[in-house]
Design an enzyme around this catalytic site. Sequence first.
Site, short mmCIF file in Angstrom:
data_model
loop_
_atom_site.label_atom_id
_atom_site.label_comp_id
_atom_site.label_asym_id
_atom_site.label_seq_id
_atom_site.Cartn_x
_atom_site.Cartn_y
_atom_site.Cartn_z
N HIS A 59 53.50 56.94 9.87
CA HIS A 59 54.49 56.99 11.24
C HIS A 59 55.96 57.61 11.34
O HIS A 59 56.29 57.97 10.45
CB HIS A 59 54.76 55.02 11.90
CG HIS A 59 55.50 54.37 10.79
ND1 HIS A 59 55.63 54.11 9.51
CD2 HIS A 59 56.33 53.66 11.61
CE1 HIS A 59 56.09 53.41 9.27
NE2 HIS A 59 57.07 53.49 10.22
N HIS A 61 58.91 56.50 12.38
CA HIS A 61 60.25 56.02 11.82
C HIS A 61 60.95 57.20 10.97
O HIS A 61 60.39 57.45 9.89
CB HIS A 61 59.87 54.78 11.14
CG HIS A 61 59.75 53.52 12.46
ND1 HIS A 61 59.58 52.19 12.07
CD2 HIS A 61 59.99 53.76 13.49
CE1 HIS A 61 59.27 51.63 13.28
NE2 HIS A 61 59.54 52.01 14.31
N ASP A 63 63.53 56.67 8.51
CA ASP A 63 62.66 56.26 6.91
C ASP A 63 61.54 55.93 6.45
O ASP A 63 60.86 56.79 5.27
CB ASP A 63 63.29 54.24 6.90
CG ASP A 63 62.46 53.36 6.83
OD1 ASP A 63 61.99 53.84 8.05
OD2 ASP A 63 61.89 52.76 6.47
N HIS A 64 60.56 57.21 6.74
CA HIS A 64 59.40 57.59 6.75
C HIS A 64 59.32 59.28 6.77
O HIS A 64 58.06 60.73 6.86
CB HIS A 64 58.33 56.78 7.38
CG HIS A 64 58.37 55.60 7.01
ND1 HIS A 64 57.08 54.94 6.01
CD2 HIS A 64 59.30 54.58 7.17
CE1 HIS A 64 57.50 53.94 6.38
NE2 HIS A 64 58.81 53.20 6.56
N HIS A 117 52.75 47.97 13.56
CA HIS A 117 54.54 47.99 13.62
C HIS A 117 55.32 48.74 14.30
O HIS A 117 56.29 48.87 15.21
CB HIS A 117 54.36 48.47 11.87
CG HIS A 117 55.89 49.09 11.66
ND1 HIS A 117 56.82 48.49 11.57
CD2 HIS A 117 56.67 50.14 10.93
CE1 HIS A 117 57.86 49.12 11.31
NE2 HIS A 117 57.69 50.30 10.75
N ASP A 136 53.62 51.04 6.86
CA ASP A 136 54.62 50.72 6.94
C ASP A 136 53.76 49.34 7.71
O ASP A 136 53.92 47.92 8.52
CB ASP A 136 55.45 49.61 8.05
CG ASP A 136 57.24 50.54 7.30
OD1 ASP A 136 57.13 50.69 6.19
OD2 ASP A 136 57.86 50.32 7.92
N HIS A 174 57.27 50.14 0.79
CA HIS A 174 58.73 49.67 1.10
C HIS A 174 58.88 48.82 -0.53
O HIS A 174 57.67 48.38 -0.25
CB HIS A 174 59.32 48.77 2.19
CG HIS A 174 60.03 50.19 3.26
ND1 HIS A 174 61.13 50.40 3.09
CD2 HIS A 174 59.24 50.11 4.17
CE1 HIS A 174 61.50 50.78 4.54
NE2 HIS A 174 60.15 50.89 5.19
FE FE Z 1 59.51 51.65 6.98
ZN ZN Z 2 58.86 51.56 10.04
#
Ligand code: FE
Ligand code: ZN
Length: 258
Positions: A59, A61, A63-64, A117, A136, A174
């Site tokens: 996805h 985001h 942090d990805h 998510h 996630d 995560h």
């Molecule tokens: Fe994440």
């Molecule tokens: Zn995420």
Amino acid sequence: MSMADLDVHLVPALDDNYVFLSHDAATGACAAVDPSQSAPVEAALDRLGWKLTHILNTHAHGDHTGGNLDLKRKYGCKVVGAGKDAGAIPGLDIPVGEGDTVQIGASAARLMETPGHTSGHVVYWFEDGQALFSGDALFSLGCGRLFGGSAAQMWASLSRLRQLPGETKVYCAHEYTLANAKFALSVDPHNQALQRRAGAVRALRAAGKPAIPSTMAEERAANPFLRADNEDLRKAAGIENLSAVEAFAEIRRRKDRF
Ligand code: FE
Ligand code: ZN
């Protein structure tokens, strides 16, 4: 070497993210799943002697996807991600959707759309390699928060994922496993599979080791978000009168407040 040979290397990044390097031994093709950053990924590739050919994003985001552009510049790799997130995934080359197959050398990943998510979230399932990169959507003993999708969507997504073969290794993005175990025990305290897994997770984390991957069989038996329709959990949590979707939504709300 068979098609099933898939080496997966965990690269810790940011505070609690994992980037996974999935290496196809037969051809040398290598994918980085959800590279939050480029530097730790480059260091791991150097150490392993692997050359990056693909990035797989679950996805959009940050942090990805934060490492997408730097890695693409350095390795000329192709970025794969959900067509639905095309505007939001940096450097996207190959937009994919439900049922598509992504070929990483001789290894094939099947795409599953798993909204919840985020509305565009996808996961990558290497059937021969017996690996699921769940981003996630599904965490070990947990699931992602609902940021862009509904509880009904997330329950439907998780209900599909739990049907994958039990030996499937679950690589989530995560390391929340220890905190997830504490919450899981609060809603499903009598579950012996959960008690066993929680004990194993405590030992791994105390030794500084990842609790990832788990297997789908372990998640089916112990993850409360895959057990919203389980009678024992529902009784213990006092939610036996709710539908499965409502029970899932209630467990998710409790986790948000935990
Ligand atoms: Fe994440
Ligand atoms: Zn995420």
